[in-house]
Structures are given as structure tokens and as C-alpha cells.
Scaffold this active site. Structure first.
Site, PDB file in Angstrom:
ATOM      1  N   SER A   1       0.851  -1.190   0.000  1.00  0.00           N
ATOM      2  CA  SER A   1       0.000   0.000   0.000  1.00  0.00           C
ATOM      3  C   SER A   1       0.886   1.239   0.000  1.00  0.00           C
ATOM      4  O   SER A   1       2.115   1.134   0.036  1.00  0.00           O
ATOM      5  CB  SER A   1      -0.891   0.006   1.247  1.00  0.00           C
ATOM      6  OG  SER A   1      -0.088   0.325   2.371  1.00  0.00           O
ATOM      7  N   LYS A   2       0.233   2.388  -0.003  1.00  0.00           N
ATOM      8  CA  LYS A   2       0.965   3.670  -0.042  1.00  0.00           C
ATOM      9  C   LYS A   2       1.993   3.786   1.068  1.00  0.00           C
ATOM     10  O   LYS A   2       2.982   4.489   0.936  1.00  0.00           O
ATOM     11  CB  LYS A   2      -0.039   4.819   0.088  1.00  0.00           C
ATOM     12  CG  LYS A   2      -0.817   5.051  -1.164  1.00  0.00           C
ATOM     13  CD  LYS A   2      -1.332   6.501  -1.194  1.00  0.00           C
ATOM     14  CE  LYS A   2      -2.183   6.748  -2.412  1.00  0.00           C
ATOM     15  NZ  LYS A   2      -3.601   6.443  -2.191  1.00  0.00           N
TER      16      LYS A   2
END
Ligand code: GLU
Length: 486
Positions: free
Chosen positions: A253-254
Site C-alpha cells: 500500500s501507499k
């Protein structure tokens, strides 16, 4: 039957590196089997739909360099490839399921009795619907529908037994039917299908032979199997791909770094590097080989080579791939690839002068570039006047202030006398002068490099001075000498 696979993104976000991996594996599999790769837009979630995400899909794959054979923009025999353009088909099949007794009309209005209805049901399901309308008299239900009462259509999940499927990678997967989300919505009250209904109908009517998708969809699969059975359709072969995790073992994820392909592009990754690296995430090819062209990936791809274990996304490894691909480019190609980054940084224009400059600059930085966006940082000194470095940064360890000023003064004289176009000449001139003054060559070059480029780690010195130009270089030397005289 020839292989037909699909990538079925929902245009509710930018293309993510994990989804691109799914698309790539589908593409590689299709091409390795002389099959067809299809893109289908699953745009039934209208609240999160944005047109720019559709454009982002097209742009991303055009940039990555592998594209579909059939899809919304290129057409094909199984179109339309956009779910919102196929509503009549889903409605027809949903009603057919009701007729077959495999689904039913539900008129529940409030959320509590509806369970996780609508959008939430699309991807996740979730327990909650207490099957209130499941036992309504079908004739009575039909009358209410015909009278215009709002309804949804729900799938009847069998109350006992099991649903089993074979996954090409994970083997036999079996679900107790009582563990399946009770009676998910297939058709919403606005006439839109949920993911489950549209996905099954499209995979069937587009004659998809193999479904290769992320493992997060495994829990939806039993619902789909129940529908295939109810229709009497053959279930495509299923293959749920290994997860892509960050270094900490959580889903990528980010938090871990860039995840949207756009971000990698902006940073100056080459598409070939990204495709090559992503193709290795969860798939093994020949031992000891890292670099594969797209054709080699196709030639080597096999479902047998997929790993069951999750793949870990390693940003450092990707950086290594990028460096390799940068160095495989010709100088001319790199000059053209880097120019837009220089323009964005406001250093050059996209014109003849810009490209001419880059042709000269590329050989100086090629070996050290990790990303294309390093180029404006490495070359910024040529264009921008920087603060003159302070004394302590100008003076080499073995020299003092006066000696450093002298060295710079002599360096300037040599540059004016010999220029920098012939490296052998100017280098020899510096060697001779250093000997004459009794200094090491390095102690002459270091203050010069600091004065002209403002950094200790510029590209090769005389080439850098050539880019700056003798006149500007001399002005920077004068400014440094002034600092030393304070
Ligand atoms: N629309 C789903 C997604 O966004 C497709 C899942 C599938 O491949 O069945 O991933």
C-alpha cells in the site's frame, strides 16, 4: 478451445502496481498460448466511478507497452466491454435465475433487514441479511414486481452442503455453504448488477477460459460457482494469483512507497524495468536470470511457474532493474527520455537546444542515474546559480585559505588558456601545474569542482565545465576566490 483471459478493472482508482501485475500475468499467459487478452471495464459502482480513471487505464498500458486484443477502446467480437453498457443482459439473466428458483425478489427496505446491501455487497458481501424474502410465495413476489414495487434480486445460497472448486495454483478449495454470505444481492433496485452477477455473466458470454485474478477474490468465488451451476454453464478455469506484500508482510500500500503506476512514471522509471520486475513477483523463470524482454517473458511464462507464497515488493530491487534498463538505452534514446524531466524542472525547453544539450550531458550521467528524475538534480548546477560554498567546503584538508585561492586562480588561468574541449590537454596542463606548485592533483581539482558545480559529486569535472561554459565557470571561480579572501 483457444485461451481467452481478461483483466477486469473497476475504474474507481488509479492503476495500481498490484493490478498491473494481474493484467501482466493474464497477458503473458494469453500470449504464451496464442490466446486473446481482453479488458473489461467493471464500472457498476457508480458512486466511485470517475472518467479520469478510465483514461488512466488506457494511458498506463499504452506507456507500459502491452495492450489488450479486445476492449472498450479497441472493440472486438464480444463487446460492449463496459459493464454499464450491458445492463439489459444482466437484468435478463437475473430474472432468469429467479425463474429457475436460484434467486428471488427481495422487497426489504430498511438496512437492518437488507443486510449489507448495495455498494457494500458488491465486493465484500458480509453476513447480515436474514433471508426475510427468501420464502415469499414466488407468484406473490412477481405480482409485487409487476405492480412497480422496488426490489432487488438475491442469490439463494444453499442452506447445506459444500461448494468446491479447483484452483490451478492453490488446488481444491471447499466452502461450507453455511459459511457463505447469506443471499447476496445480484441486481440492485436501480437496475444495476452487483459485481458478482455482472462478472459471471460477462466471463461466460465473453467466453473466458481462464480467470486469473488476485487472491482477495477467493471468497467471492463460491458465489460465482453457485451461479454458474444454476445457469448450467461451464466454470472457467480459476487461478488466484499470489498476493503482493510490502517488506513488512502487509498488503502493498501507499505506506510502503509508490503504488500507482503514475508515480513510478513521474519518478522516472522506465516501463521496461517495471514490467520486467513486476513479472517476477510471484513467478519464477530461469535460475540466475533477471533481465527479460517482454518476448522472453512470454516465451517463459507458465502457470506452473507461479508461486503459492506471497511475493514481496522490493523497491531497492526495482531501482536496480531501472538502472540496468537505463544503461541499456542508447544515449540518443536517453536524451529524448530525459528531456521532459529537464523541461518539468524548468531547466530546458523542448526544442533543438534542449535536445542538443541532453546529447552532450547524457554520457556524463548515464552510469549514475537510478531514475530519469535524477537528471535535473545532477545537472541543475549547469543552469542555476547556487550559493557560493563556504570556505570550509572549498578548502581541501591539506591546503589553507591562501593556497586554495591560489589554486583557483591558477585553475582559471589554465581553463582560459586551454579550454576544455580536449580533455587530454587540459588534464595534462593541470597535472603539470600541480607538480610545479607541489600540490596533489586532487587538491587542485576539488576546490575547482566545488566552485563551478557547488557539489563534491558532480559528473566528470572537465565535461561539467564544458556544459557550464568557460565564461560562467570563471565567474563562479571569481566568486569562490572572493569568499576565500574574507
Ligand atoms: N472488478 C474486479 C476488480 O476490480 C474484478 C475482479 C475479478 O477479476 O473478478 O478487481
Amino acid at each position: 478451445m483457444s485461451v481467452r483471459v481478461r483483466y477486469a478493472p473497476s475504474p474507481t482508482g488509479l492503476q495500481h502496481i498490484g493490478s498491473v501485475r494481474t493484467a501482466l500475468f493474464n497477458y503473458l499467459f494469453a500470449k504464451s498460448q496464442n490466446g486473446t487478452f481482453i479488458v473489461r471495464l467493471e464500472d457498476t459502482d457508480r458512486t466511485r466511478f470517475r472518467e479520469e480513471y478510465v483514461q488512466n487505464l488506457y494511458d498506463t498500458f499504452a506507456w507500459l507497452g502491452f495492450y489488450w486484443d479486445e476492449g472498450p477502446d479497441v472493440g472486438g467480437p464480444a463487446g460492449p466491454y463496459v459493464q454499464s453498457e450491458r445492463l439489459a443482459l444482466y437484468q435478463q439473466y437475473a430474472h432468469e435465475l429467479v425463474k429457475k428458483g436460484a434467486a428471488y425478489y427481495c422487497f426489504c427496505k430498511d438496512k437492518r433487514t437488507q443486510g449489507n446491501d448495495g455498494e457494500e455487497t458488491e465486493n465484500e458481501g458480509g453476513f447480515g441479511y436474514p433471508r426475510t424474502c427468501r420464502n415469499l410465495d414466488p407468484e406473490e413476489a412477481k405480482r409485487r414486481v409487476d405492480a412497480g414495487e422496488p426490489y432487488v434480486i438475491r442469490l439463494k445460497i444453499p442452506l447445506e452442503g459444500t461448494t468446491v472448486f479447483e484452483d490451478l495454483l492453490l488446488g481444491t478449495i471447499e466452502w461450507k455453504n453455511v459459511d457463505i454470505n447469506p443471499d447476496p444481492v445480484l441486481l440492485k433496485s436501480d437496475g444495476f448488477p452487483t459485481y458478482h452477477l455482472a462478472n459471471v455473466i460477462d466471463d461466460h458470454s465473453m467466453q473466458i477460459t481462464h480467470i486469473m485474478r488476485a487472491q482477495e477474490w477467493i471468497s467471492s468465488t463460491p458465489l460465482h460457482i453457485i451461479m454458474y451451476k444454476a445457469f448450467g454453464w461451464e466454470v472457467p478455469k480459476l487461478c488466484h494469483l499470489p498476493m503482493v506484500l510490502g517488506q513488512d508482510g502487509h498488503k502493498l500500500s501507499k505506506r510502503h512507497g509508490a503504488t500507482a503506476v503514475n508515480e513510478f512514471k513521474k519518478k522516472g522509471y522506465l516501463p521496461e524495468a517495471l514490467v520486467n520486475y513486476v513479472a517476477l513477483l510471484g513467478c519464477s523463470y530461469k535460475d540466475g536470470q533477471d533481465i527479460y524482454s517482454l518476448d522472453e517473458l512470454i516465451a517463459n511464462f507458465s502457470i506452473k511457474h507461479l508461486n503459492k507464497a506471497p511475493a514481496v515488493f522490493d523497491y531497492v530491487k526495482l531501482e536496480w532493474f531501472n538502472g540496468q534498463y537505463i544503461r541499456m538505452k542508447s544515449d540518443e534514446e536517453l536524451a529524448r527520455l530525459i528531456l521532459p524531466f529537464m523541461c518539468d524542472a524548468g531547466l530546458l525547453n523542448d526544442d533543438n537546444h534542449g535536445i542538443e544539450f541532453m546529447r552532450k550531458a547524457v554520457p556524463l550521467i548515464k552510469e549514475r542515474l537510478k531514475y530519469l528524475s535524477d537528471a535535473p538534480l545532477m545537472l541543475g548546477f549547469v543552469f542555476k546559480d547556487f550559493d557560493v560554498p563556504p570556505q570550509e567546503e572549498l578548502i581541501p584538508k591539506k591546503l589553507d585559505k591562501t593556497a586554495t585561492a591560489r589554486v583557483l586562480f591558477e585553475a582559471k588561468a589554465l581553463l582560459i588558456k586551454h579550454g576544455v574541449s580536449d580533455h587530454a590537454v587540459i588534464e595534462q596542463a593541470f597535472r603539470t601545474k600541480a607538480e610545479e606548485l607541489g600540490y596533489k592533483l586532487g587538491d587542485m581539482l576539488m576546490p575547482l569542482r566545488m566552485a563551478v558545480t557547488g557539489t563534491k559529486v558532480s559528473p566528470p569535472l572537465f565535461e561539467s565545465i564544458a556544459l557550464v561554459g568557460i565564461e560562467k565557470a570563471c565567474a563562479r571561480i571569481d566568486a569562490a576566490v572572493q569568499v576565500l579572501q574574507k
